[in-house]
Design an enzyme around this catalytic site. Structure first.
Site, PDB file in Angstrom:
ATOM      1  CB  SER A 287      -0.862  -0.030   1.267  1.00  0.00           C
ATOM      2  OG  SER A 287      -1.411   1.233   1.507  1.00  0.00           O
TER       3      SER A 287
ATOM      4  CE1 TYR B  63      -4.426  -3.373   5.454  1.00  0.00           C
ATOM      5  CE2 TYR B  63      -3.993  -1.028   5.148  1.00  0.00           C
ATOM      6  CZ  TYR B  63      -4.211  -2.288   4.612  1.00  0.00           C
ATOM      7  OH  TYR B  63      -4.192  -2.457   3.250  1.00  0.00           O
TER       8      TYR B  63
ATOM      9  CE  LYS C   8      -1.705  -4.826   3.231  1.00  0.00           C
ATOM     10  NZ  LYS C   8      -1.901  -6.159   2.646  1.00  0.00           N
TER      11      LYS C   8
HETATM   12  N1  NAD Z   1      -8.801  -1.780  -1.114  1.00  0.00           N
HETATM   13  C1  NAD Z   1      -7.831  -0.924  -0.863  1.00  0.00           C
HETATM   14  O1  NAD Z   1      -8.059   0.293  -0.794  1.00  0.00           O
HETATM   15  C2  NAD Z   1      -6.415  -1.406  -0.656  1.00  0.00           C
HETATM   16  C3  NAD Z   1      -5.336  -0.483  -0.708  1.00  0.00           C
HETATM   17  C4  NAD Z   1      -4.038  -0.953  -0.515  1.00  0.00           C
HETATM   18  C5  NAD Z   1      -3.814  -2.308  -0.264  1.00  0.00           C
HETATM   19  N2  NAD Z   1      -4.872  -3.180  -0.202  1.00  0.00           N
HETATM   20  C6  NAD Z   1      -4.609  -4.600   0.081  1.00  0.00           C
HETATM   21  O2  NAD Z   1      -5.069  -5.370  -1.016  1.00  0.00           O
HETATM   22  C7  NAD Z   1      -5.527  -6.637  -0.560  1.00  0.00           C
HETATM   23  C8  NAD Z   1      -6.920  -6.878  -1.077  1.00  0.00           C
HETATM   24  O3  NAD Z   1      -7.787  -5.832  -0.613  1.00  0.00           O
HETATM   25  P1  NAD Z   1      -9.322  -5.829  -0.940  1.00  0.00           P
HETATM   26  O4  NAD Z   1      -9.764  -4.413  -0.929  1.00  0.00           O
HETATM   27  O5  NAD Z   1      -9.614  -6.674  -2.112  1.00  0.00           O
HETATM   28  O6  NAD Z   1      -9.873  -6.538   0.392  1.00  0.00           O
HETATM   29  P2  NAD Z   1     -11.108  -7.534   0.579  1.00  0.00           P
HETATM   30  O7  NAD Z   1     -11.408  -7.570   2.034  1.00  0.00           O
HETATM   31  O8  NAD Z   1     -12.226  -7.213  -0.346  1.00  0.00           O
HETATM   32  O9  NAD Z   1     -10.475  -8.934   0.124  1.00  0.00           O
HETATM   33  C9  NAD Z   1      -9.685  -9.728   0.978  1.00  0.00           C
HETATM   34  C10 NAD Z   1     -10.190 -11.162   0.886  1.00  0.00           C
HETATM   35  O10 NAD Z   1      -9.358 -11.999   1.696  1.00  0.00           O
HETATM   36  C11 NAD Z   1     -10.162 -12.896   2.408  1.00  0.00           C
HETATM   37  N3  NAD Z   1      -9.414 -13.262   3.627  1.00  0.00           N
HETATM   38  C12 NAD Z   1      -9.058 -12.462   4.666  1.00  0.00           C
HETATM   39  N4  NAD Z   1      -8.395 -13.167   5.600  1.00  0.00           N
HETATM   40  C13 NAD Z   1      -8.315 -14.449   5.148  1.00  0.00           C
HETATM   41  C14 NAD Z   1      -7.758 -15.657   5.651  1.00  0.00           C
HETATM   42  N5  NAD Z   1      -7.161 -15.708   6.846  1.00  0.00           N
HETATM   43  N6  NAD Z   1      -7.860 -16.780   4.912  1.00  0.00           N
HETATM   44  C15 NAD Z   1      -8.467 -16.766   3.710  1.00  0.00           C
HETATM   45  N7  NAD Z   1      -9.022 -15.666   3.180  1.00  0.00           N
HETATM   46  C16 NAD Z   1      -8.953 -14.517   3.893  1.00  0.00           C
HETATM   47  C17 NAD Z   1     -11.464 -12.155   2.671  1.00  0.00           C
HETATM   48  O11 NAD Z   1     -12.565 -13.023   2.868  1.00  0.00           O
HETATM   49  C18 NAD Z   1     -11.619 -11.341   1.386  1.00  0.00           C
HETATM   50  O12 NAD Z   1     -12.361 -12.043   0.416  1.00  0.00           O
HETATM   51  C19 NAD Z   1      -5.406  -6.617   0.958  1.00  0.00           C
HETATM   52  O13 NAD Z   1      -4.176  -7.220   1.307  1.00  0.00           O
HETATM   53  C20 NAD Z   1      -5.378  -5.136   1.273  1.00  0.00           C
HETATM   54  O14 NAD Z   1      -4.710  -4.878   2.472  1.00  0.00           O
HETATM   55  C21 NAD Z   1      -6.153  -2.761  -0.403  1.00  0.00           C
END
Ligand code: NAD
Length: 335
Positions: free
Chosen positions: A125, A150, A154
């Site tokens: 991120s 959080y 990262k």
């Molecule tokens: N959305 C954003 O703004 C953003 C920005 C920067 C980084 N990220 C990173 O990108 C990644 C994806 O983000 P997103 O927005 O798609 O999130 P999201 O919550 O929609 O997707 C994450 C998925 O992982 C699954 N999950 C969580 N813990 C788990 C576990 N222990 N075992 C199996 N499955 C598990 C959840 O059920 C979910 O489907 C994350 O690592 C997040 O930190 C997101």
């Protein structure tokens, strides 16, 4: 056919990436424990691409289950999205965040090593940069102390991966996302709202839909052209496509070092007021908002220098802010 494991593949960014992987001819294995997603997403992906990905309902904190998966599935690459991602919540329950985001990562890397599987993409991120001293932000900008557990997961995650590359054949790319927004053009998949949105676009969309009375714009006295905070909003489909490019780079051995980092942004900064205006223009919907005090932890401005990703990955964004906002609205209308 190359096989790819996508952890968190039913989530927001993961589901869009699975679609693009399947469009590119990859065979996809999804691991998701449905902690922040719904099983229906699997059918939605299937209806978009015509192909049903293999699905494993595994909690990645279950070391034995992770071991079993990797022993039985020789994947050509792993794209690791699964994590908890709510900044505010991470302050309330930090240990759960460390267990899920760090514990799962360690188990995956251990089992990849044990099975000689070497290609790994990590969701990082732009929060690692904090308020960067210079804009736009390059990959060489220093990592600043994390503002939340959080954000810390990262930073620590990147360090763990870097250390793992030093003692094995692991090749890894950390992709530092700026602000992913929008939905697939089919409006069949998108970002599932969890509670009160902490991010601007879901709040804008829910306010326009009448689910929220008013949007609070945090801070109107920032040192920016209109006083509101500036961010780099990038369409989730552009983010998804970057993962395929990064994965191919590793599979084809085109990486320059075992651990690489790329920014995923548009390079364009937009203020909160600009986003609201654009949203109103493309949707014809009114967004009630009020200007309120700054929110703790928010930086003034963050947008990516995209040169390195553009030149080295050969990837650049194709979709505009307007397209992203319209797609976010179309997704909201299906909820
Ligand atoms: N959305 C954003 O703004 C953003 C920005 C920067 C980084 N990220 C990173 O990108 C990644 C994806 O983000 P997103 O927005 O798609 O999130 P999201 O919550 O929609 O997707 C994450 C998925 O992982 C699954 N999950 C969580 N813990 C788990 C576990 N222990 N075992 C199996 N499955 C598990 C959840 O059920 C979910 O489907 C994350 O690592 C997040 O930190 C997101």
């Amino acid at each position: 056919m190359k096989k790819v494991l996508v952890t968190g593949g039913l989530g927001f960014i993961g589901s869009h990436t699975v679609v693009e992987l399947q469009n590119e001819g990859f065979e996809v294995y999804i691991i998701d424990n449905l902690s922040n997603s719904k099983i229906e997403v699997l059918d939605k992906i299937t209806s978009i691409t015509g192909v049903k990905p293999s699905f494993f309902n595994i909690d990645l904190r279950d070391k034995a289950a992770v071991k079993d998966f990797f022993a039985n599935n020789k994947v050509d690459g792993t794209i690791h999205f699964a994590a908890y991602k709510a900044v505010g919540e991470s302050v309330q329950i930090p240990l759960e965040y460390y267990e899920n985001n760090i514990g799962s990562l360690v188990y995956i890397l251990q089992e990849m090593k044990a099975n000689n599987l070497n290609n790994f993409i990590f969701s990082s991120s732009c929060t690692v940069y904090g308020q960067a001293d210079e804009l736009p932000i390059t990959e060489n900008a220093p990592v600043k102390p994390a503002e939340s557990p959080y954000g810390n997961t990262k930073q620590i995650g990147e360090e763990i991966i870097k250390d793992a590359t030093k003692i094995s054949e692991l090749k890894a790319i950390a992709l530092r996302y700026f602000n992913p927004i929008g939905s697939h053009e089919s409006a069949k998949i998108g970002e599932l709202p969890i509670g009160v949105p902490q991010n601007l676009i879901p709040y804008v969309v829910q306010t326009a839909a009448g689910l929220r009375d008013e949007l609070s714009v945090f801070g109107s006295d920032y040192n920016t052209p209109d006083g509101t905070a500036v961010r780099d909003y990038i369409h989730v489909v552009d983010i998804a496509k970057a993962h395929i490019v990064a994965l191919k780079r590793l599979i084809e051995d085109n990486n320059k070092s075992q651990f690489e980092v790329f920014n995923l942004g548009t390079g364009q900064g937009n203020s909160v007021l600009e986003v609201i205006k654009s949203f109103e223009k493309v949707t014809g919907k009114k967004v009630n908002f009020k200007l309120v005090a700054r929110r703790e932890g928010d930086v003034t401005a963050a947008y990516a220098d995209t040169n390195y990703a553009n030149n080295e990955l050969g990837w650049k964004t194709e979709l505009s802010l307007d397209e992203a906002l319209l797609s976010a609205w179309k997704w909201q209308e299906t909820l």
